[in-house]
Design a protein around this motif. Structure first.
Motif, PDB file in Angstrom:
ATOM      1  N   LEU B  51       0.835  -1.197   0.000  1.00 57.20           N
ATOM      2  CA  LEU B  51       0.000   0.000   0.000  1.00 57.20           C
ATOM      3  C   LEU B  51       0.872   1.250   0.000  1.00 57.20           C
ATOM      4  CD1 LEU B  51      -2.870   1.168   0.090  1.00 57.20           C
ATOM      5  CD2 LEU B  51      -2.712   1.084   2.595  1.00 57.20           C
ATOM      6  N   LYS B  52       1.714   1.403   1.012  1.00 55.67           N
ATOM      7  CA  LYS B  52       2.607   2.568   1.024  1.00 55.67           C
ATOM      8  C   LYS B  52       3.966   2.262   1.621  1.00 55.67           C
ATOM      9  CE  LYS B  52       0.248   4.336   5.157  1.00 55.67           C
ATOM     10  NZ  LYS B  52      -0.435   5.519   5.734  1.00 55.67           N
ATOM     11  N   ASN B  53       4.039   1.176   2.399  1.00 51.88           N
ATOM     12  CA  ASN B  53       5.335   0.781   2.941  1.00 51.88           C
ATOM     13  C   ASN B  53       6.051  -0.178   1.994  1.00 51.88           C
ATOM     14  OD1 ASN B  53       4.854   2.205   5.362  1.00 51.88           O
ATOM     15  ND2 ASN B  53       3.638   0.491   6.139  1.00 51.88           N
ATOM     16  N   ASN B  54       7.364  -0.199   2.073  1.00 50.47           N
ATOM     17  CA  ASN B  54       8.121  -1.175   1.308  1.00 50.47           C
ATOM     18  C   ASN B  54       7.824  -2.569   1.834  1.00 50.47           C
ATOM     19  OD1 ASN B  54       9.209   1.032  -0.012  1.00 50.47           O
ATOM     20  ND2 ASN B  54      11.075   1.037   1.239  1.00 50.47           N
ATOM     21  N   GLU B  55       7.823  -3.533   0.928  1.00 55.49           N
ATOM     22  CA  GLU B  55       7.500  -4.900   1.296  1.00 55.49           C
ATOM     23  C   GLU B  55       8.565  -5.840   0.749  1.00 55.49           C
ATOM     24  OE1 GLU B  55       3.840  -3.826   3.182  1.00 55.49           O
ATOM     25  OE2 GLU B  55       4.997  -5.692   3.210  1.00 55.49           O
ATOM     26  N   THR B  56       8.768  -6.940   1.460  1.00 51.45           N
ATOM     27  CA  THR B  56       9.707  -7.966   1.011  1.00 51.45           C
ATOM     28  C   THR B  56       9.129  -9.332   1.327  1.00 51.45           C
ATOM     29  OG1 THR B  56      11.655  -6.560   1.347  1.00 51.45           O
ATOM     30  CG2 THR B  56      12.024  -8.930   1.306  1.00 51.45           C
ATOM     31  N   ASN B  57       9.283 -10.247   0.383  1.00 47.31           N
ATOM     32  CA  ASN B  57       8.951 -11.644   0.651  1.00 47.31           C
ATOM     33  C   ASN B  57      10.037 -12.524   0.045  1.00 47.31           C
ATOM     34  OD1 ASN B  57       8.388 -11.849  -2.109  1.00 47.31           O
ATOM     35  ND2 ASN B  57       6.165 -11.735  -1.808  1.00 47.31           N
ATOM     36  N   GLU B  58       9.766 -13.812  -0.031  1.00 50.97           N
ATOM     37  CA  GLU B  58      10.808 -14.730  -0.481  1.00 50.97           C
ATOM     38  C   GLU B  58      11.117 -14.575  -1.969  1.00 50.97           C
ATOM     39  OE1 GLU B  58       7.906 -15.466   0.729  1.00 50.97           O
ATOM     40  OE2 GLU B  58       6.796 -16.661  -0.751  1.00 50.97           O
ATOM     41  N   MET B  59      10.246 -13.928  -2.698  1.00 51.68           N
ATOM     42  CA  MET B  59      10.465 -13.781  -4.131  1.00 51.68           C
ATOM     43  C   MET B  59      11.102 -12.447  -4.492  1.00 51.68           C
ATOM     44  SD  MET B  59       7.016 -15.306  -5.888  1.00 51.68           S
ATOM     45  CE  MET B  59       7.657 -14.970  -7.520  1.00 51.68           C
ATOM     46  N   ALA B  60      10.676 -11.367  -3.827  1.00 51.33           N
ATOM     47  CA  ALA B  60      11.064 -10.053  -4.303  1.00 51.33           C
ATOM     48  C   ALA B  60      10.870  -8.998  -3.221  1.00 51.33           C
ATOM     49  CB  ALA B  60      10.211  -9.684  -5.526  1.00 51.33           C
ATOM     50  N   SER B  61      11.313  -7.793  -3.559  1.00 50.42           N
ATOM     51  CA  SER B  61      11.055  -6.617  -2.725  1.00 50.42           C
ATOM     52  C   SER B  61      10.292  -5.595  -3.548  1.00 50.42           C
ATOM     53  CB  SER B  61      12.361  -5.994  -2.233  1.00 50.42           C
ATOM     54  OG  SER B  61      13.043  -6.872  -1.365  1.00 50.42           O
TER      55      SER B  61
END
Lengths: 112, 111
Positions: B51-61
Motif C-alpha cells: 500500500l505505502k510501505n516497502n515490502e519484502t517476501n521470499e520472491m522479491a522486494s
C-alpha cells in the motif's frame, strides 16, 4: 496442495459448437473470475462471481455463460455466439479477507 | 483502478538484481500496488503487493515512493527462470471486482 485447477489445458472446437471449460479451487475462496487473453495482450474480464449462485458480467461477456452452483466450481461455457473464441482462458479466485487474486494455469481454446 | 506505465522490455544479467519500474501517478489513497508475472502459456503468478510501505517476501522486494506515484519491483538475484512478462497493477482493496492488466514488461535474464 491448495490451488486452482483448470481443464482441459488444450481444447479444439468446431465452429457452431458450445464448449465448457472447467475451473475448480480448493482455497475456500469466495470470489472467482474468468479472463480471456489474446496473444501479446493483457487480460480481459469475462465474468466474475463473489458468492455462490450469483455472478456478474465483465467487460466482454457476450457469447459466454457461467454458473456458480458450488463455492469451489465456476465453469465457463463458450457458446457458438462468441464470434472469435480462439484464445487463452484464465480462471482466478480470491478470498474475502485479502485482495490477492490467484490464477489457474489456463486453457487454450482453438476453433477449427 | 488507476492506470500504470511500464517499460516494454528490459534485460538483466543472471545473478544480478533486476529492478523493474512502474509509474502510477493517478493512484488513489486506497489503491494497492500489485505485481504479477506471467511465463508464456501459463497463468499469472502473484509476486508481491503493498500500500505505502516497502515490502519484502521470499520472491522479491517492492519499493514504493513516498508520494506513491511510482514503485520498483526488485528481484535480488535474477535467474534464467525469472524471464517472464511482469505486470504492475493498482487495485482497490477486497471489494475490487477485477484486476486490469496492461502490457507489462518483458524481462529477459541473460546467461
Amino acid at each position: 496442495d491448495g490451488g486452482i485447477t483448470q481443464s482441459p489445458k488444450y481444447l479444439f472446437r468446431k465452429e457452431g459448437q458450445n464448449v465448457t471449460l472447467s475451473c475448480e479451487q480448493n482455497l475456500n475462496h469466495d470470489a472467482m473470475y474468468w479472463y480471456r487473453q489474446d496473444p501479446g495482450q493483457g487480460l480481459r474480464l469475462i465474468y466474475y462471481s463473489q458468492i455462490v449462485n450469483d455472478f456478474q458480467k465483465g467487460d466482454i461477456a457476450e457469447g459466454y455463460s457461467v454458473s456458480r452452483e458450488k463455492k469451489e466450481s465456476f465453469p465457463l461455457t463458450v457458446t457458438s455466439a462468441q464470434k472469435n473464441p480462439t484464445a487463452f482462458y484464465l480462471c482466478a479466485s480470491s478470498g474475502s479477507a485479502g485482495n490477492t487474486i490467484y490464477f489457474g494455469e489456463g486453457s487454450w481454446l482453438t476453433v477449427v | 483502478d488507476a492506470k500504470t506505465t511500464q517499460p516494454t522490455s528490459m534485460d538483466c544479467a543472471e545473478g544480478r538484481a533486476a529492478n523493474l519500474p512502474c509509474n502510477h501517478s493517478t493512484i488513489s489513497g486506497n489503491e494497492y500496488v500489485y505485481w504479477y508475472r506471467q511465463i508464456h502459456s501459463q497463468g499469472p503468478q502473484y509476486i508481491i503487493h503493498g500500500l505505502k510501505n516497502n515490502e519484502t517476501n521470499e520472491m522479491a522486494s517492492l519499493i514504493i515512493t513516498e508520494d506513491r506515484k511510482s514503485s520498483t519491483l526488485i528481484l535480488p538475484h535474477a535467474t534464467l527462470r525469472d524471464t517472464a512478462v511482469y505486470y504492475c497493477i493498482v487495485r482497490v482493496g477486497p471489494s475490487a471486482r477485477q484486476l486490469t492488466f496492461g502490457s507489462g514488461t518483458q524481462l529477459t535474464v541473460l546467461p
